[in-house]
Write an enzyme that holds these catalytic residues in place. Structure first.
Site, short mmCIF file in Angstrom:
data_model
loop_
_atom_site.label_atom_id
_atom_site.label_comp_id
_atom_site.label_asym_id
_atom_site.label_seq_id
_atom_site.Cartn_x
_atom_site.Cartn_y
_atom_site.Cartn_z
N SER A 250 23.76 -12.04 -42.25
CA SER A 250 23.87 -11.50 -40.90
C SER A 250 23.99 -12.65 -39.92
CB SER A 250 22.59 -10.70 -40.57
OG SER A 250 22.48 -10.50 -39.18
N HIS B 293 31.62 -11.14 -43.68
CA HIS B 293 32.80 -10.63 -42.95
C HIS B 293 34.08 -10.91 -43.75
CE1 HIS B 293 30.10 -11.40 -39.36
NE2 HIS B 293 30.46 -10.16 -39.15
N LYS C 50 25.40 -2.94 -45.17
CA LYS C 50 24.16 -3.46 -44.58
C LYS C 50 23.78 -2.62 -43.36
CE LYS C 50 23.79 -7.17 -41.97
NZ LYS C 50 23.12 -6.81 -40.70
N LEU D 141 31.82 -15.12 -37.59
CA LEU D 141 32.14 -14.65 -38.94
C LEU D 141 31.48 -15.51 -40.01
CD1 LEU D 141 35.94 -13.84 -38.48
CD2 LEU D 141 33.95 -12.40 -38.02
N GLN E 265 24.82 2.71 -39.15
CA GLN E 265 26.07 2.61 -38.39
C GLN E 265 27.22 3.26 -39.18
OE1 GLN E 265 27.57 -0.90 -36.07
NE2 GLN E 265 28.66 -1.35 -37.94
O1 PAF Z 1 28.92 -3.97 -36.97
C1 PAF Z 1 29.42 -4.55 -36.00
O2 PAF Z 1 29.77 -5.73 -36.07
C2 PAF Z 1 29.64 -3.79 -34.70
O3 PAF Z 1 28.66 -2.85 -34.50
C3 PAF Z 1 31.05 -3.18 -34.59
C4 PAF Z 1 31.30 -2.15 -35.68
C5 PAF Z 1 32.11 -4.25 -34.66
C6 PAF Z 1 31.21 -2.45 -33.25
O4 PAF Z 1 31.08 -3.33 -32.19
#
Ligand code: PAF
Length: 267
Positions: free
Chosen positions: A173, A23, A137, A19, A141
């Site tokens: 990241s 995060h 970012k 983290l 996803q």
């Molecule tokens: O973005 C991430 O950290 C991952 O792809 C997630 C959403 C935790 C799924 O493993």
């Protein structure tokens, strides 16, 4: 009595761990609109390709727990493979989003989004949050998770949190830690080039192919290998049409040991 039985609103932030500030911003965002916040840390093997960094992905559980305690996150879920995949990976039922997953990052990371949608839907079923927060970012996803949730009638509000950047513009990241010291000084080129494309589009240039080509050249010029720079329709992620109003420029590039992604939206 559990938080859910008490009618409390539950916010959820799924992570791979290691983290950092970005995060923590997701946790803070979840705290704004929920009574209880759950974070998960699970380095999900299913979303890593065979030649990718699952083995060396930084596992920093003690430091992560301390950061979560400090920000006041209520629960941490930290399962292992046997808990998440008790029947093994090969026979695991998969969740497949049939759109937006083979393009952009999906083109260079086959199977990646299938791994993401499978684990996120499992985590949603376990945690049963009211709301889940994801960083912009990982734009693709986020779009795929939104679509999965819509298609499968998953009763979780998907919240997008802004990109958290280093002072020079590099998107935060965990994979930035793979950059060499020299690469780190130039890694903000991806962001610079995306911003450059956005500026040209704002000035009225609609020759997206030429803009993408020039952005790729800029990235190569400082020593990185571009994966893609694409001017996309913000919703479908298809290449933008000249009259599209909602445009996002997405990009990915390779350093020696890291693949970095970023995006900038026009509006
Ligand atoms: O973005 C991430 O950290 C991952 O792809 C997630 C959403 C935790 C799924 O493993």
């Amino acid at each position: 009595m559990t938080a859910r039985q008490q009618g409390k609103r539950i916010g959820f932030v799924p992570t791979l761990g290691n983290l950092h500030e970005a995060h923590i911003e997701l946790i803070k965002r979840a705290q704004q609109t929920n009574d209880v916040v759950v974070c998960s840390i699970f380095v999900n093997r299913l979303q890593f390709g065979l030649n990718e960094d699952w083995d060396k992905y930084p596992r920093t559980f003690e430091a992560d727990s301390a950061k979560l305690r400090e920000v006041g996150c209520d629960y941490l879920f930290h399962p292992d493979d046997s808990e998440m995949y008790p029947n093994g990976l090969d026979t695991q039922t998969r969740v497949i989003c049939s759109t937006m997953t083979d393009m952009l990052c999906g083109a260079s990371r086959p199977g990646h989004f299938e791994g993401v949608t499978t684990i996120v839907s499992k985590l949603f079923n376990i945690v049963q949050p009211d709301e889940s927060v994801f960083g912009i970012k990982d734009y693709q996803q986020l779009a795929v998770i939104r679509r999965m949730s819509e298609d499968l009638c998953i009763p979780v509000d998907i919240i997008a949190a802004p990109i958290h950047r280093e002072p020079d513009g590099l998107a935060m990241s965990s994979r930035n830690s793979y950059l060499t010291a020299e690469e780190r000084t130039k890694a903000n080129q991806l962001n610079k080039s995306l911003n450059w494309v956005v500026e040209q589009v704002k000035l009225g240039d609609r020759d997206f192919v030429a803009l993408e080509k020039e952005a790729n050249r800029q990235i190569e010029a400082v020593g990185f290998k571009p994966d893609y720079i694409t001017v996309c329709n913000s919703k479908t992620l298809e290449m933008a049409a000249v009259d599209d109003k909602h445009i996002t420029v997405l990009g990915a590039m390779y350093a020696t040991a890291a693949r970095l992604i970023d995006n900038v939206s026009l509006n």
